[in-house]
Design a protein around this motif. Structure first.
Motif, PDB file in Angstrom:
ATOM      1  N   TRP A 185       0.886  -1.342   0.146  1.00 45.73           N
ATOM      2  CA  TRP A 185      -0.290  -0.009   0.071  1.00 45.73           C
ATOM      3  C   TRP A 185       0.583   1.342   0.056  1.00 45.73           C
ATOM      4  N   VAL A 186      -0.219   1.959  -0.483  1.00 44.59           N
ATOM      5  CA  VAL A 186       1.367   3.862  -1.021  1.00 44.59           C
ATOM      6  C   VAL A 186       0.610   4.303   0.517  1.00 44.59           C
ATOM      7  N   LEU A 207       5.632   3.515   2.054  1.00 42.95           N
ATOM      8  CA  LEU A 207       5.118   2.135   1.835  1.00 42.95           C
ATOM      9  C   LEU A 207       5.104   1.714   2.769  1.00 42.95           C
ATOM     10  N   SER A 208       3.353   0.222   2.678  1.00 35.25           N
ATOM     11  CA  SER A 208       3.513  -0.594   3.847  1.00 35.25           C
ATOM     12  C   SER A 208       3.318  -1.796   3.535  1.00 35.25           C
ATOM     13  N   ALA A 228       9.705  -2.526  10.545  1.00 34.47           N
ATOM     14  CA  ALA A 228       8.892  -3.802   9.999  1.00 34.47           C
ATOM     15  C   ALA A 228       8.238  -3.154   9.130  1.00 34.47           C
ATOM     16  N   GLY A 229       7.982  -3.910   8.047  1.00 31.03           N
ATOM     17  CA  GLY A 229       7.240  -3.856   6.927  1.00 31.03           C
ATOM     18  C   GLY A 229       6.596  -2.304   6.467  1.00 31.03           C
ATOM     19  N   SER A 230       7.058  -1.351   7.173  1.00 34.43           N
ATOM     20  CA  SER A 230       7.041  -0.408   6.282  1.00 34.43           C
ATOM     21  C   SER A 230       8.921   0.645   5.621  1.00 34.43           C
ATOM     22  N   VAL A 263       7.237   4.410 -11.281  1.00 29.06           N
ATOM     23  CA  VAL A 263       8.050   3.546 -10.797  1.00 29.06           C
ATOM     24  C   VAL A 263       7.107   2.075  -9.740  1.00 29.06           C
ATOM     25  N   GLU A 264       7.756   0.861  -9.977  1.00 27.91           N
ATOM     26  CA  GLU A 264       6.702  -0.368  -9.536  1.00 27.91           C
ATOM     27  C   GLU A 264       7.583  -0.557  -8.462  1.00 27.91           C
ATOM     28  N   VAL A 265       6.986  -0.905  -7.253  1.00 26.32           N
ATOM     29  CA  VAL A 265       7.328  -1.785  -6.445  1.00 26.32           C
ATOM     30  C   VAL A 265       7.025  -2.317  -5.896  1.00 26.32           C
ATOM     31  N   ARG A 266       8.230  -3.943  -6.165  1.00 24.73           N
ATOM     32  CA  ARG A 266       7.853  -5.196  -5.973  1.00 24.73           C
ATOM     33  C   ARG A 266       8.235  -5.697  -4.872  1.00 24.73           C
TER      34      ARG A 266
END
Length: 861
Positions: free
Chosen positions: A345-346, A366-367, A396-398, A417-420
């Protein structure tokens, strides 16, 4: 009556001869003979004499079909008139004889001519069809015979005797049987058992050859199809098939597609698939198989924890008689799966990003999470592309999306931009989240021209307001940062006479449109005033602060033929042989005058017309043409040199004066011209020489004659009145000459330092091959007269003019001018040690010329 008895007697003799010989003539001709081929001398064979064939109208009688032969009217010979085809005329009949009727008139007689058309081998053997299809069972035994139809040949005799051959084959041979009537029976014999699976179709070529020379052949293709027998069972390409399937596969999932083959055909090739058994036995209902395609599909859910391996026995059975079958096994391995994929998630996004943003600027938060546990729940994150953004883990997770490289909006204006995210399961599951990051612009680029220097050509006399060029500067910025305005910054023309004696800015000649960059002409350009106009154009954007770029424009003015040639007046001394004096001038014309001696040889230069053109190139390249008098006059003019020379020897019949109209034209389009009127006075040779010597001794104006015939008559009268005084002066000059000789002898003992000439040697310069000889000396001027003196007109350069560059003057010997024959050697005045001696020597030469002239005048005419 005796005239008529001759033909009658010959006809009676011919009739008797024909009665004895059966009244028939036989000829033979091969078929396909060319038109015009002589078959036989029909008139001679019929007993007709030369010329009687045409007189008695010897001809063939048509019998309802077009004859292929005709009688030549003049010779009476039987010749071929069209194509002879024996097969068309007689078919298979042999021999092929044509019966012709020949008619002779005066008296009327009919003769029979038999023409035999002999056969040539012009027909190849021909089969009933180009190909023949045969079907032979795969189970046929060796030695089986199959009849074939032979070929036919339209020829006869040996040309129709046929022989047969079969292309090489290990399975078939050819058997030929000859019957009583010379006919042949053909049989195809099976020599080896057939296997349809190895070779289903055999292609053979049956060739028939006739007995002609050369032999002709015909062919027929035999296509033998092998009929199938059920002698092969279906076969799988593998005995054991292994396949893996995830436990979460849905119903209807395709496990695999089996592939069995049967090399038979027809019903023997058709087969069906079926599941015979399964292990474990109770799991057979989990799968289904398509009987035709062999596709095995899942019909229920799998459970990895219950059964990890399923084994199926598959059978393929064909429909032949008797039916045959093949078998294989399928092993299905069930795999555990990672059922949950990561989620991204953004939570925060700060856009657009200025292109001058500092490295490390946070763009987004991001999360990331995954509902699985263990290795399947551990998530790794990365950003793509790897530049110019990166991910920084906060806890953790962020994650934070930060800027790691400097941005350039002109190169990339927006980033996708792509977060994978990828978990640690086997197989791992992935998730993607795209983030759009636009880049805002700053004014960091100056306008740039495509070229540093622009070369522009413009024709002179162009209209004011004409477009000369169009410049364009590129500014990759956007909005006001990329909006460019143009202006003339600097440049101009000045310093020279061509620019009016002062500096003039380029803005007085050209203007640049501020928006479009078009260069306009403010006034017509004049090549004679401005040849090259160089200026700079500045391009300034509307950013804060504004940036600018420059480009240099070199405007070359192209010359047009807007100037007519202009005549130059006489230079140096007065007019004489080889020089033209100016008498009057007017718009577009010029009046010149010169003189020439009677008896001057052809080619003697009497004047030289000089003209210049303010234009350049072809527009300034001049040519000289003699306009009047037309025809064969006593003078001619050099096309490009302007030298007026004698076209032939001058005679007294040419009159006392010649008026020449010379047109000087340039090579422009359209050409411009000027007219020069040259008046040439014809005088005695001694007068011309005296005038030449007088003009050379003069330091300034020299001897001048008026324009027209009146100037020549006045000069002749002046010489006549002074002859008495010249004769008296001879004695005085002779005394002075003796004194000069004595002084010259004394000067031989004088030192060389007493020479009054200038410090440097005289420089000899030849202007051109068609020009004049010229001398230059720093302090004193010298004039050398000799037998091999230069061309007629001489120029003495002033001391402040440097000698022209290049090698020394050409060592040429032009034709000498008209001089007195008493001058036998060179007389160089510049080498005399004293000025007085030089003056005396000049007086001596004048006295000699005057004596000769006076004697001529005193003699009775």
């Amino acid at each position: 009556m005796g005239v008529w008895w001759g033909p009658v007697l010959r006809a009676l003799v011919l009739q008797a001869a024909w009665a004895l010989g059966g009244g028939q003539v036989r000829y033979s001709v091969p078929e396909e003979a060319k038109a015009g081929t002589v078959v036989g001398r029909l008139a001679q064979d019929l007993g007709l004499e030369t010329g009687e064939a045409e007189a008695r109208r010897l001809r063939l009688v048509s019998q309802g079909r077009r004859a292929s032969v005709e009688v030549s009217g003049a010779s009476g010979a039987l010749v071929v008139s069209s194509r002879l085809d024996r097969e068309e005329l007689c078919g298979k009949s042999a021999p092929c004889a044509l019966r012709l009727e020949v008619l002779v008139e005066r008296p009327l007689r009919v003769f029979h001519v038999e023409l035999e058309v002999t056969d040539i081998n012009d027909n190849a053997p021909l089969f009933p069809a180009a190909g023949k299809n045969l079907s032979i069972a795969e189970s046929s035994l060796p030695g089986s015979r199959f009849p074939l139809e032979g070929a036919t040949d339209a020829d006869i005799g040996s040309n129709a005797q046929l022989s047969y051959t079969l292309s090489p084959s290990e399975h078939f041979t050819l058997d030929v049987k000859s019957s009583d009537n010379n006919r042949k029976s053909l049989f195809l014999v099976l020599a080896k058992s057939l296997d349809r699976e190895t070779l289903p179709v055999h292609r053979l070529v049956l060739t028939a050859s006739d007995g002609g020379r050369p032999s002709l052949t015909g062919t027929m293709e035999l296509v033998i199809s092998v009929l199938d027998a059920n002698d092969n069972a279906p076969q799988f390409n593998q005995s054991v098939y292994k396949v893996q399937l995830l436990e979460n596969a849905i119903e209807g999932t395709l496990l695999m597609r089996l592939n069995a083959t049967d090399p038979d055909e027809g019903l023997n090739k058709e087969f069906s698939y079926s599941i015979v058994s399964s292990v474990p036995a109770g799991n057979r209902d989990l799968f289904s198989i398509d009987q035709k395609t062999g596709e095995i599909r899942l019909t229920s859910h799998l459970d990895f924890e219950a059964v990890q391996l399923h084994e199926l026995q598959i059978e393929a059975r064909d429909k032949g008689t008797p039916p045959l079958s093949g078998h294989c096994s399928v092993e299905l391995e069930v795999l555990d799966v990672n059922d949950n994929a990561p989620e991204v998630w953004v939570t925060s996004l700060s856009v657009p990003v200025p292109e001058d943003a500092a490295v490390g600027t946070v763009v987004a938060l991001l999360s990331v999470s995954d509902r699985d546990s263990g290795a399947n729940g551990r998530v790794r994150c990365a950003v793509w592309p790897a530049a110019p953004f990166g991910l920084v883990s906060t806890f953790a997770g962020s994650y934070s999306l930060v800027l790691r490289e400097a941005l350039d909006r002109e190169r990339v204006s927006e980033y996708e931009v792509e977060v994978r995210a990828e978990d640690g399961g086997s197989p791992s599951l992935r998730a993607r989240r795209g983030v759009r990051v636009p880049v805002s612009d700053v004014n960091d680029n100056a306008p740039a021209f495509a070229q540093a220097v622009y070369t522009v050509l413009a024709r002179e006399n162009n209209a004011a307001g004409a477009e000369l060029a169009r410049l364009w500067a590129r500014d990759p910025d956007e909005a006001d940062n990329g909006r460019v305005r143009y202006s003339v910054w600097e440049g101009g023309v000045g310093g020279g006479a061509s620019a009016g004696g002062g500096w003039r800015p380029a803005s007085s000649y050209v203007s640049v449109d501020a928006e479009s960059g078009r260069v306009w002409a403010l006034q017509p350009l004049d090549y004679e005033e401005v040849q090259v106009l160089q200026f700079e154009v500045r391009a300034v954007d509307a950013g804060e602060p504004p940036l600018c770029g420059n480009a240099t424009v070199q405007l070359f003015v192209v010359d047009e033929n807007d100037n007519a040639p202009a005549l130059l007046g006489a230079g140096g001394g007065g007019p004489g042989p080889g020089a033209a004096g100016s008498a009057a001038s007017g718009p577009g014309s010029e009046a010149l005058w010169a003189w020439a001696a009677w008896g001057a040889p052809a080619g003697q230069v009497v004047a030289k017309i000089r003209a210049v053109d303010a234009d350049s190139g072809y527009n300034a390249w001049l040519r000289y043409e003699l306009w009047e008098p037309r025809g064969k006059g006593p003078f001619r003019v050099g096309l490009y040199s302007g030298e007026v020379s004698t076209a032939r020897a001058l005679e007294e019949a040419d009159g006392p004066r010649q008026r020449l109209v010379i047109v000087v034209r340039d090579h422009g389009e359209p050409a411009r011209s000027v007219t020069a009127t040259l008046s040439v006075s014809l005088v005695e040779g001694a007068e011309a020489a005296l005038a030449a010597a007088g003009s050379s001794s003069s330091s300034g104006a020299g001897l001048r004659l008026g324009a027209g015939a009146e100037g020549g008559a006045a000069a002749a009268g002046a010489v006549a009145t002074t002859n008495v005084w010249l004769v008296v002066a001879i004695c005085a000059v002779s005394s002075l000459f003796l004194l000069a000789v004595v002084l010259y002898g004394a000067s031989r003992w004088a030192p060389r330092a007493g020479v009054l000439s200038g410090p440097g040697p005289a420089t000899l310069v030849c202007a051109s091959e068609v020009g004049s000889w010229s001398y230059s000396q720093r302090q004193s001027r010298s004039l050398c007269v000799a037998d091999g003196a230069g061309k007629s007109d001489l120029m003495v350069f002033s001391p402040n003019i440097p000698p022209p560059p290049g090698p020394a003057a050409k060592e040429t010997q032009p034709e000498p001018p008209v001089l007195l024959d008493t001058v036998s050697g060179p007389l160089c005045l510049a080498s005399c040690p004293f000025p007085l001696v030089a003056v005396l020597v000049r007086l001596l030469s004048l006295s000699i010329l005057s004596c000769s002239l006076g004697r001529r005048w005193w003699e009775p005419r």
